[in-house]
Design an enzyme around this catalytic site. Structure first.
Site, mmCIF file in Angstrom:
data_model
loop_
_atom_site.group_PDB
_atom_site.id
_atom_site.type_symbol
_atom_site.label_atom_id
_atom_site.label_comp_id
_atom_site.label_asym_id
_atom_site.label_seq_id
_atom_site.Cartn_x
_atom_site.Cartn_y
_atom_site.Cartn_z
ATOM 1 N N PRO A 93 21.926 -4.496 -9.231
ATOM 2 C CA PRO A 93 21.345 -4.717 -7.913
ATOM 3 C C PRO A 93 21.533 -3.572 -6.933
ATOM 4 O O PRO A 93 22.631 -3.017 -6.820
ATOM 5 C CB PRO A 93 22.043 -5.986 -7.404
ATOM 6 C CG PRO A 93 23.171 -6.225 -8.329
ATOM 7 C CD PRO A 93 22.849 -5.557 -9.629
ATOM 8 N N ASN A 94 20.459 -3.271 -6.253
ATOM 9 C CA ASN A 94 20.396 -2.298 -5.149
ATOM 10 C C ASN A 94 20.391 -0.839 -5.587
ATOM 11 O O ASN A 94 20.210 0.050 -4.763
ATOM 12 C CB ASN A 94 21.527 -2.548 -4.128
ATOM 13 C CG ASN A 94 21.420 -3.924 -3.507
ATOM 14 O OD1 ASN A 94 20.360 -4.280 -3.019
ATOM 15 N ND2 ASN A 94 22.485 -4.709 -3.566
ATOM 16 N N ARG A 117 19.652 4.680 1.504
ATOM 17 C CA ARG A 117 20.696 4.056 2.324
ATOM 18 C C ARG A 117 22.047 4.616 1.897
ATOM 19 O O ARG A 117 22.206 5.053 0.767
ATOM 20 C CB ARG A 117 20.752 2.536 2.096
ATOM 21 C CG ARG A 117 19.502 1.779 2.377
ATOM 22 C CD ARG A 117 19.474 1.291 3.822
ATOM 23 N NE ARG A 117 18.400 0.335 4.028
ATOM 24 C CZ ARG A 117 17.098 0.641 4.052
ATOM 25 N NH1 ARG A 117 16.727 1.890 3.859
ATOM 26 N NH2 ARG A 117 16.185 -0.278 4.265
ATOM 27 N N TYR A 144 26.463 7.117 -1.849
ATOM 28 C CA TYR A 144 25.660 7.189 -3.076
ATOM 29 C C TYR A 144 24.765 8.428 -3.182
ATOM 30 O O TYR A 144 24.045 8.579 -4.165
ATOM 31 C CB TYR A 144 24.804 5.910 -3.201
ATOM 32 C CG TYR A 144 25.656 4.651 -3.238
ATOM 33 C CD1 TYR A 144 26.529 4.415 -4.295
ATOM 34 C CD2 TYR A 144 25.628 3.721 -2.194
ATOM 35 C CE1 TYR A 144 27.339 3.283 -4.329
ATOM 36 C CE2 TYR A 144 26.430 2.587 -2.214
ATOM 37 C CZ TYR A 144 27.279 2.379 -3.276
ATOM 38 O OH TYR A 144 28.080 1.271 -3.310
ATOM 39 N N ASN A 191 25.338 0.474 -15.276
ATOM 40 C CA ASN A 191 25.979 0.363 -13.970
ATOM 41 C C ASN A 191 25.572 -1.008 -13.431
ATOM 42 O O ASN A 191 24.484 -1.153 -12.870
ATOM 43 C CB ASN A 191 25.511 1.476 -13.026
ATOM 44 C CG ASN A 191 26.217 1.380 -11.671
ATOM 45 O OD1 ASN A 191 26.898 0.384 -11.385
ATOM 46 N ND2 ASN A 191 26.047 2.390 -10.840
ATOM 47 N N ALA A 213 27.207 -4.456 -8.121
ATOM 48 C CA ALA A 213 28.122 -5.500 -7.622
ATOM 49 C C ALA A 213 28.505 -6.499 -8.710
ATOM 50 O O ALA A 213 29.607 -7.081 -8.666
ATOM 51 C CB ALA A 213 27.474 -6.220 -6.447
ATOM 52 N N GLU A 265 30.269 2.303 -19.273
ATOM 53 C CA GLU A 265 30.154 1.817 -17.889
ATOM 54 C C GLU A 265 30.116 3.021 -16.947
ATOM 55 O O GLU A 265 30.909 3.943 -17.104
ATOM 56 C CB GLU A 265 31.400 0.970 -17.589
ATOM 57 C CG GLU A 265 31.518 0.472 -16.174
ATOM 58 C CD GLU A 265 32.870 -0.230 -15.925
ATOM 59 O OE1 GLU A 265 33.837 -0.016 -16.712
ATOM 60 O OE2 GLU A 265 32.958 -0.956 -14.925
ATOM 61 N N HIS A 303 29.867 4.227 -12.755
ATOM 62 C CA HIS A 303 29.806 3.950 -11.316
ATOM 63 C C HIS A 303 29.650 5.268 -10.583
ATOM 64 O O HIS A 303 30.373 6.236 -10.881
ATOM 65 C CB HIS A 303 31.056 3.217 -10.836
ATOM 66 C CG HIS A 303 31.185 1.885 -11.478
ATOM 67 N ND1 HIS A 303 30.362 0.834 -11.147
ATOM 68 C CD2 HIS A 303 31.979 1.457 -12.470
ATOM 69 C CE1 HIS A 303 30.658 -0.190 -11.911
ATOM 70 N NE2 HIS A 303 31.639 0.156 -12.732
ATOM 71 N N ARG A 311 38.038 1.938 -3.310
ATOM 72 C CA ARG A 311 37.313 1.289 -2.213
ATOM 73 C C ARG A 311 37.946 -0.079 -1.913
ATOM 74 O O ARG A 311 39.149 -0.210 -1.946
ATOM 75 C CB ARG A 311 35.826 1.210 -2.582
ATOM 76 C CG ARG A 311 35.186 2.603 -2.777
ATOM 77 C CD ARG A 311 33.741 2.537 -3.209
ATOM 78 N NE ARG A 311 32.917 1.889 -2.202
ATOM 79 C CZ ARG A 311 31.645 1.537 -2.403
ATOM 80 N NH1 ARG A 311 31.061 1.797 -3.580
ATOM 81 N NH2 ARG A 311 30.947 0.946 -1.462
#
Ligand code: CA2
Length: 150
Positions: free
Chosen positions: A11-12, A19, A24, A75, A78, A99, A101, A108
């Site tokens: 997602p996103n 954004r 990112y 990835n 969330a 995986e 990120h 974080r």
């Protein structure tokens, strides 16, 4: 036959470059896919891409990958921190998975420190920005090179 790798984003991630550039970066999702595709050409492998904002759609993509791909780069965004369903799908399919990120979730918020999927992966690449996807591609290629040529 060449190595076939499916790159899955959660997602996103489709909002990349639009954004939160401080976290990112400013490269768009389309440019990310182009970056990965051109590295795949250099490595003489095939890549395909899937992105969804929906957990079940990600599970479906992982299930469908069986028999069609030799490995997965994922990835889960969330869902990394919440999804037993994605973990179970990766374990069930049993394809070598890396995986990725873009940021380093371990530095974080506390809720980002848990990865449900890590135990189903051969490696994790985190905190390296978008080049992390290229590192993941090379790692997976090296892992698969016993069975195929990369
Ligand atoms: O660092 C990563 O790659 C993450 O998987 C990104 C997820 C976050 O929930 C994970 O903890 C770490 C968030 C993806 C949001 O993607 C955006 C991209 C551009 C603009 C806004 C959001």
């Amino acid at each position: 036959m060449s190595v076939r790798i499916l790159v899955i984003n959660g997602p996103n991630i489709n909002l990349l470059g639009t954004r939160e550039p401080d976290i990112y970066g400013s490269t768009t999702y389309t440019e990310l896919l182009e970056m990965i595709q051109s590295e795949a050409v250099k490595l003489k492998i095939e890549v395909d891409f899937f992105q969804s904002n929906h957990e079940g759609a990600l599970v479906d993509a992982i299930q469908i990958a069986r028999g069609k791909f030799d490995g997965i780069i994922i990835n889960p965004a969330a869902y990394t921190h919440t999804s037993v369903a994605i973990l179970d799908a990766l374990k069930a399919v049993g394809l070598p998975t890396v995986e990725v990120h873009i940021s380093d979730p371990d530095t974080r918020d506390d809720f980002r420190k848990i990865s449900y999927i890590r135990s189903a992966c051969i490696a994790t690449v985190k905190g390296k920005g978008l080049p992390g996807y290229i590192e993941a591609l090379k790692l997976l290629c090296a892992h698969l090179s016993g069975a195929h040529q990369c």
